[in-house]
Design a protein around this motif. Structure first.
Motif, mmCIF file in Angstrom:
data_model
loop_
_atom_site.group_PDB
_atom_site.id
_atom_site.type_symbol
_atom_site.label_atom_id
_atom_site.label_comp_id
_atom_site.label_asym_id
_atom_site.label_seq_id
_atom_site.Cartn_x
_atom_site.Cartn_y
_atom_site.Cartn_z
ATOM 1 N N THR A 113 0.832 -1.211 0.000
ATOM 2 C CA THR A 113 0.000 0.000 0.000
ATOM 3 C C THR A 113 0.864 1.257 0.000
ATOM 4 O O THR A 113 0.611 2.216 -0.752
ATOM 5 N N SER A 137 1.323 4.083 -3.192
ATOM 6 C CA SER A 137 1.149 5.516 -2.974
ATOM 7 C C SER A 137 2.390 6.303 -3.388
ATOM 8 O O SER A 137 2.297 7.351 -4.044
ATOM 9 N N GLU A 153 2.713 9.065 -6.488
ATOM 10 C CA GLU A 153 3.109 10.442 -6.170
ATOM 11 C C GLU A 153 4.367 10.852 -6.917
ATOM 12 O O GLU A 153 4.431 11.943 -7.503
#
Length: 320
Positions: free
Chosen positions: A120, A124, A128
Motif C-alpha cells: 500500500t 502511494s 506520487e
C-alpha cells in the motif's frame, strides 16, 4: 518399586520441563517471548534462550532481506500519458516489537500482513513520484533517481511499522494496450513533422546556395564581359589606329586593300552572283591600270612617267 516409578516419573517430568524451557534462535531469525500475548523478552542474537514452560511461548520472525513484487499499477505522469508500472522492493524487519504491534500477527501471518502494508505504501509512493514527472523521464535514464526517491519516501512511511525498505526497482513501465496504437500514431506524426521541417530547411538552404551561386556566376560573367569589351575596344582602337596610319602613308594602297577585303567578303562560295553595273566603283580595281598601279604602290615602285624629284647640294647656274 513405587519409589522407583515415582523417581523415574520425576526425572522424566524434569526433562520435559527443561526441554520445554529451552528454545534455539537461528542466525536467520529473531524471536519474541510472549506470555499471555504480552512481550516478555526479545531474542535478536542467535543461540539458546529460556522461557517458562507452558506459560510462555516463542514466536519467530525472519531476519533476512525479503522481496515483494507489487501488482501492476497504472499511473498518470504530467503529460497525461498513462503508464502501467511493475515494481519490486527489498525489505527487512528492523524492529520486531514494533512490527508485531503494528501488524497484530505472529510468524508468517505477520510477514503477510507486513507485505500488504508495504505494498500500500509503495503504490502511494509510485503514484506520487511518477505523477510529478513526464513519461519521457520515467522511460529515460533518470528512472534511477526516481526509484531512489520512491525508496526514500517508502522508508519514511514504513519506519513506524518496524520495516526497513532496502531498495525499490521498477521492472516495467509500458503504455496500456489500448493506448499503444494512439501513441504510435502520435509518434509517427511527430516524426513526419520533424522530417518535413528538415526537408523545408534543406530546401531553403539549397535555394540560398543556388541563388548565391547564380549571383556569383552573373557577377563573374559581367566582369568577364566587361573585361572582354575593354580588350576588344582597345584592340579595335589599335586596329583603327594602324589603319589610319596606313591610310595616311599611302591612301591608294589603303583603298586597294579595302577593296580586296570587300571582294573577299562579297564573293564567297561557288554560286555568288552580283547584279551590278560594270562601271561601278565596286569594280574599280578590276581594270588593268588600276591593278598595275596598286601593285606598284604595294611594291613601292613609282610609274615611269612620274616626275622624278632629285636633291643635290650643287647650286644651279645663275640665269638658267
Amino acid at each position: 518399586m513405587n519409589r522407583l516409578v515415582i523417581a523415574i516419573a520425576a526425572v522424566v517430568l524434569l526433562l520435559v520441563l527443561l526441554l520445554s524451557s529451552i528454545f534455539v534462535v537461528d542466525e536467520r531469525q529473531r524471536a519474541l517471548v510472549l506470555q499471555f500475548g504480552q512481550i516478555k523478552d526479545v531474542k535478536e542474537e542467535p543461540g539458546i534462550g529460556f522461557k517458562i514452560p507452558f506459560i510462555q511461548q516463542v514466536v519467530y520472525y525472519d531476519d533476512r532481506i525479503l522481496s515483494l513484487d507489487t501488482a501492476s499499477l497504472e499511473v498518470t505522469p504530467l503529460d497525461d500519458r498513462r503508464l502501467v508500472v511493475d515494481a519490486f522492493a527489498r525489505w527487512r524487519i528492523s524492529d520486531v516489537e514494533r512490527f508485531r504491534e503494528r501488524t497484530g500477527a505472529d510468524g508468517d501471518f505477520a510477514i503477510i500482513a507486513g507485505q500488504q502494508r508495504l505494498q500500500t505504501v509503495l503504490n502511494s509512493a509510485l503514484r506520487e513520484v511518477l505523477g510529478s514527472v513526464t513519461s519521457n523521464t520515467v522511460l529515460s535514464a533518470d528512472r534511477v533517481a526516481l526509484m531512489n526517491q520512491i525508496r526514500d519516501q517508502a522508508a519514511r512511511e514504513t519506519a513506524e511499522l518496524g520495516i526497513e525498505v532496502v531498495d525499490v526497482r521498477i521492472k516495467r513501465a509500458d503504455l496500456p494496450e489500448q493506448n499503444l496504437e494512439e501513441t504510435f500514431n502520435r509518434m509517427r506524426a511527430e516524426r513526419e513533422r520533424e522530417a518535413e521541417d528538415e526537408r523545408a530547411r534543406g530546401q531553403e538552404a539549397a535555394l540560398r546556395v543556388q541563388s548565391l551561386a547564380d549571383r556569383t556566376a552573373t557577377e563573374l560573367r559581367s566582369e568577364a564581359q566587361r573585361d572582354s569589351d575593354i580588350i576588344r575596344g582597345e584592340a579595335d582602337a589599335a586596329r583603327n589606329r594602324i589603319f589610319a596610319d596606313a591610310f595616311g602613308q599611302d591612301p591608294e594602297f589603303f583603298a586597294f586593300y579595302r577593296s580586296l577585303s570587300a571582294y573577299e567578303e562579297a564573293l564567297q562560295g561557288q554560286n555568288s552572283t552580283l547584279v551590278i553595273s560594270p562601271n561601278s566603283e565596286f569594280f574599280e580595281y578590276f581594270g588593268g591600270d588600276q591593278i598595275e598601279g596598286s601593285a606598284r604602290a604595294a611594291a613601292g615602285v613609282r610609274p615611269t612617267n612620274a616626275p622624278v624629284r632629285t636633291e643635290s647640294n650643287v647650286p644651279a647656274p645663275v640665269g638658267q
